[in-house]
Structures are given as C-alpha cells and as structure tokens.
Design a protein around this motif. Sequence first.
Motif, mmCIF file in Angstrom:
data_model
loop_
_atom_site.group_PDB
_atom_site.id
_atom_site.type_symbol
_atom_site.label_atom_id
_atom_site.label_comp_id
_atom_site.label_asym_id
_atom_site.label_seq_id
_atom_site.Cartn_x
_atom_site.Cartn_y
_atom_site.Cartn_z
ATOM 1 N N GLU A 487 -23.296 -25.886 -30.171
ATOM 2 C CA GLU A 487 -22.123 -26.726 -29.984
ATOM 3 C C GLU A 487 -22.086 -27.891 -30.995
ATOM 4 O OE1 GLU A 487 -19.685 -25.917 -28.404
ATOM 5 O OE2 GLU A 487 -20.457 -24.384 -27.033
ATOM 6 N N CYS A 488 -23.262 -28.159 -31.624
ATOM 7 C CA CYS A 488 -23.312 -29.250 -32.610
ATOM 8 C C CYS A 488 -23.940 -28.835 -33.936
ATOM 9 C CB CYS A 488 -24.085 -30.435 -32.054
ATOM 10 S SG CYS A 488 -23.330 -31.186 -30.593
ATOM 11 N N HIS A 489 -24.707 -27.740 -33.938
ATOM 12 C CA HIS A 489 -25.431 -27.334 -35.153
ATOM 13 C C HIS A 489 -25.294 -25.834 -35.387
ATOM 14 C CE1 HIS A 489 -27.490 -31.238 -35.011
ATOM 15 N NE2 HIS A 489 -27.824 -30.986 -33.742
ATOM 16 N N LEU A 509 -24.087 -31.533 -38.853
ATOM 17 C CA LEU A 509 -23.356 -31.261 -37.607
ATOM 18 C C LEU A 509 -22.225 -30.291 -37.906
ATOM 19 C CD1 LEU A 509 -23.209 -34.880 -36.170
ATOM 20 C CD2 LEU A 509 -24.508 -32.968 -35.231
ATOM 21 N N PHE A 511 -19.634 -28.510 -35.424
ATOM 22 C CA PHE A 511 -19.227 -28.462 -34.009
ATOM 23 C C PHE A 511 -18.751 -27.080 -33.610
ATOM 24 C CE2 PHE A 511 -18.900 -32.956 -35.168
ATOM 25 C CZ PHE A 511 -19.688 -33.516 -34.166
ATOM 26 N N ALA A 515 -16.896 -28.226 -28.191
ATOM 27 C CA ALA A 515 -16.573 -29.540 -28.736
ATOM 28 C C ALA A 515 -15.162 -29.569 -29.312
ATOM 29 C CB ALA A 515 -17.588 -29.918 -29.811
ATOM 30 N N CYS A 529 -20.457 -40.664 -30.931
ATOM 31 C CA CYS A 529 -19.743 -39.398 -30.946
ATOM 32 C C CYS A 529 -18.292 -39.703 -30.577
ATOM 33 C CB CYS A 529 -20.370 -38.449 -29.928
ATOM 34 S SG CYS A 529 -19.604 -36.819 -29.860
ATOM 35 N N ALA A 532 -14.502 -35.660 -29.321
ATOM 36 C CA ALA A 532 -14.980 -34.386 -28.800
ATOM 37 C C ALA A 532 -14.326 -34.073 -27.455
ATOM 38 C CB ALA A 532 -16.494 -34.421 -28.645
ATOM 39 N N TRP A 550 -24.941 -42.547 -29.109
ATOM 40 C CA TRP A 550 -25.891 -41.426 -29.075
ATOM 41 C C TRP A 550 -27.264 -41.832 -28.550
ATOM 42 C CZ3 TRP A 550 -26.466 -36.499 -28.822
ATOM 43 C CH2 TRP A 550 -27.624 -35.853 -29.283
#
Length: 641
Positions: A487-489, A509, A511, A515, A529, A532, A550
């Motif tokens: 979801e991020c990487h 990152l 997404f 996200a 963040c 999102a 974060w």
Amino acid sequence: MRSTRMVVLALFGALVASCTEGVIDGDAGDDGAVGVDAASVSRDAGSIDAPRADTSVTPRDGGDDAPLADMDGALDDGGLGQDGGMPLPDAWVAPALSCADICHGDRDNPAPPLSVYGETATSSRAVGAHRSHLGASPWHREVTCEDCHIVPTTLRSPGHLDSTPQAELTWSVLATASGATPSFDGTTCSGTYCHGTTLLPGGTITSPIWTTVDGSQSLCGTCHGLPPGGSHPPSMDCSTCHPTVDAARNIVDPARHIDGQVDLSVLSCTTCHGTDGAGPAPPRDTSGASDTTVRGVGAHASHVRPSTWHRDVACSDCHTVPTAVSDVGHNDTPRPAELTWGAIATASGATPVFDGTSCSGAYCHGATLLPGGTNNTPRWTTVDGTQAACGTCHGLPPGGGHPASGACSTCHPTVDAARNIIDPARHIDGTVDTIGLSCTTCHGDAALGPAPPRDTTGGTATTARGVGAHQSHLRTSTWHRDIACTECHVLPATVGDVGHNDTALPAELTFGPLALADGATPGFDGTRCNGAYCHGTTLLPGGTLTTPTWTTVDGTQAACGTCHGLPPGGAHPSSSACSTCHPTVDAARNIIDRTRHIDGTVDVVALTCTSCHGDALTNAAPPVDTTGGSATTLRGVGAHQ
C-alpha cells in the motif's frame, strides 16, 4: 737484392695505369711475354721509382687473369738480380699474384695499410679504419673483406680494377642485418647493423668517422647505450641477460659479438623485474629499484603477494602477460609499462584509469560499490597500509540504499562478527557475496514481520523516520483491515530488484490501491502523510486529523473521529447512532467487522426514509429528526407530525 714487392709494384703500376683503357703496354713476343716500359710509376699520393727492367716477364698461366694466390717465400736465387743491376733471367716466371703482395695490405693482412697509392696513415681515406675492422679482435667477431667489398677471384674480376680508384662498397649480410641500410659518404659510415643502427636507442656514435682511429669510436656504449634506451631495462648488469659478456662487461665470446644476432640467456619474468622465489612483480623494477616510492615499484607487492584479506591479484589484472620476451605489448615500447585492465578491474562496469600517480575507477577499489568508501582513488606509491584499511573502498556500512547496520556478518559470509575476512578468496573477486536473505535480514524481525522496527539503520524508536508508525499500520488490528507493505512500497522479489536498495535512503513510496481509493492522491512530506484515502481525505468533512504525523505513535491519531466526524459533517445525518446505518459497528461504536473498516468502501445497510428521520410506526416525518431529536421545539421536528 731488390725486393720482390718493388718489382711487382713496378709491373703492377703499369698495369693499373692502363686498366682504364683495357691495355697493357709492352712488346709481345711469340711466347706472349709482356715488356714493361716504365721507368717509374707515379701515383696520386707519392711515387714508387724503379729502374726499367731490361728483360721480358712471362705471365703465369693466363697472364692478368692469374689467380690471386699467396706467394710462397722469396724468389729463387736467380730471381730479380743483385744490387748493382743484375737483370732478370730470361726464363723467369712471374709468381702467383696476391692481394697483400701486390697493391694493398701486407703479407699477413690484405687490408690497408699499405693503400694502392702507397699510403699508410689512417687519416687517409684509402687506409682509414681498415685494420681496426679486419684484425683479430678480443671483443668482436673478425670482420672480413666481404662485409664491405666484393673480393675478386682474379685480377680482372668485374668490380675490381674496372672503375675509379675508390673501391666499391657492396654491403654484406652482416652490415645489412635486421633491416639496416648502410651508406658511406666518404667520411662517415652510417646506417649499418655493425654500428648499432637497428639497436634500441642510446649509442653515442652510431655513425663513426672512417679516418678516426684512436679507439674512441669503438668504446662500449658507442653502438648501444649502457644500458640501451627505449624499452630496454635500465639495469647495467648486462651479463644477466647476455652470455657474451661477463659481470665486468668484458666480452667473453668475441665471435658472437657483432655477428648479426643479439644473444640472450634463457630469460624468465624475474630476469628483468621481481625476484626469484618471490615472483615477477617489483621490487625489483626494470631499473633495479626496490623503493615503493618509485613508480616502477609502488604497490606491486601489496597487490600480488598472498594476502589474508583479499583474493590473489594476478599480473593480468592490470597488464598483458607475455608468453615470450618479444611479444607485442611487452618490451617493444618505452617505459612505463602499458596497463590493460583485466576482468576484475573492470567488473560491474568499472572503467579503471591510472594517471601516473593514482588509480581511479577500478572495481577493486570500490568504484562500483555503494557510496561511503573513504579512498576510492589510492595513491600508487603510498604503501603504508592506510589505503587498504576496511572502509576505504566501501563505507562501514556503505551508504546509499545499504542498510545502515554495521553488523556485516549478518549478510556477508566472507566476514565474521568482528569484521575479519574469513574467506579471502571471495573478497574483491568481482562478486558481492550475501547469504540467503529475506526481508527481515535488513529490517523488521522474524517475529513481527518485515516492517520496522528494526529499520535498516538498526533503529527501533518510533521517533525515527525509518521506524515511525510501521507497526501501527501493519500489525494485526482489532479495528481495521490488515494493511499490506504494497500500500506504500513496491515489494521486491529479490534483494537486487530495481527500486529496492539501489538508491539512497529513505525508501521510495509507491502508493497502492487502498491509499488511492475513491480518487485520493496521497503524499508524504517526510513528516506527515496527506491526501490518502486511509485517513479520510475523501470522506465527508469532520475528521479531526486527516494528515497524521508519521512518528507520533501514541494512539491519539488513530482515535475514532480523527478520519471522519462523529457523526461526519456535510450531508451526513447528525445522529451518532452509527450502527443504524453501518453494519461494521455496534451500538457502542465498536468495530465488529474489522476486515470491512478502511477497505475502500463505506458500508451501509439498506436504507428507508425512516432510517434517518421519523420512525417505522408512524411515518417518515419527524420526530425523530436526523439529529435524533424528538421535541417539537426543535426546528428539525417542529410541526412535522
């Protein structure tokens, strides 16, 4: 008794004088006798006077074409007469003619002195260095007349007496050896093999003056340097390679010196550089130097000698290794030696360069590794160990996308926990060796999964950016669906995948669908963040914290009401009885189906008019209004009923 030579010279003087006309003056009798009518014979350089011979001389076997053979002893007692003018006997027969006895040289050597003009001084062109060349020598092969002239077989042989007095020069195989092209301009001899024209440069007199006969032009070093220049090793120890000379540079085999062949002993690499038993790499270099501050020596031994921490470096890693001394690219050019980088030096696309002082761009010194090495361009003549210390080629740990942990043995089997190399053959061998790696090798741990803590620097505090709220997102939750790393990487399949550890920290990152759901456009500014879907950016207004920090991991940013209002604002009913419409929550607002919370879809039950206002027993008109109110004093209820 008048000498035989004087009489024969008188005879031959007349013969020489008439050679250009092809005639010998004299009276020919029935027996072919030739009378010599010459009271004296004049020459360009003096004269030889002799009384007129009052008799006939009978040529032997063919007259002028008699062989040029050695005369044997003096004439018999009846010979040429006594002092006082005794005439030659009528029956006298001329002896066989000899080069030495007639015109030039003497009985022991036909080379001048004496010249055909009677000259004996070496300053005369006709005499010059003849004897220096043709006499027996303790330091060079005996030069023969044939090396510079055609030697006739008879007096009248072509090329002997049929041209001007200067003798023709017809160079032999020796004079023209190795492609030499000799010439003589009347004063100086040049371009001959004999005087070093085809040797490596350095000879001080390769074009000697013919009439300088004082020994100065035949000294060692006149034909070739001591030592020769060009690609020749500058060592003065000639006997190491040349068997014709001893340690004091005395010629011990004259017959093989100046014979058309450069004689060499059986050579090996260590004949010119390196040391027997230690290998061919300097010290010693080709000049005999052994100091590492000399470019020819430098760090050779540090590279090629056996090592406890790196693979053996081969000569071929930097040079073309010849199979024979004369191979192209070996000693056919002046120093310094050519560099022809091998497979290790150019591994991983490295492009090595040596500027005469420092080596740069080589794989061996970390040119292709992640950044952090303190000395990737070592100085060749600095050999004190400082340039080979761990951390000079790569950082400890390397920078860029490498984990910041200093526990090298975790990933690299060639090193132990104390960072000692335990397998030298695999260190600096063109391959970065790693053990079987998993995600948790570099970040996270086997129990909690790959998400930090631990981060790639070894950090565990949530205040560190590499750690932050990873576990808050990815660990199993009681109130939201499981969030995946994707979801991020971008999740790599192998360590070496593009986009994984091929760039410097922080991690990229990229997404994922959650996200981005509902048209969200996520971003991260290094601290917060924003944008999102997960944090309510597309929901009705009312969330108190849709841009969480974060590294704040105290639960305050995950409380109900941070992503959406309680109830949401806008067109949403203002009732707080969430369970009325949303099946994922109970009456106490506890999430009862976490898999459907923050999953990209807002779940609602099938709605009717009375779901939000009125009631099922009466009708859709309030009471109750959308806020849950039932008093007619409320605008939302009022006089509806």
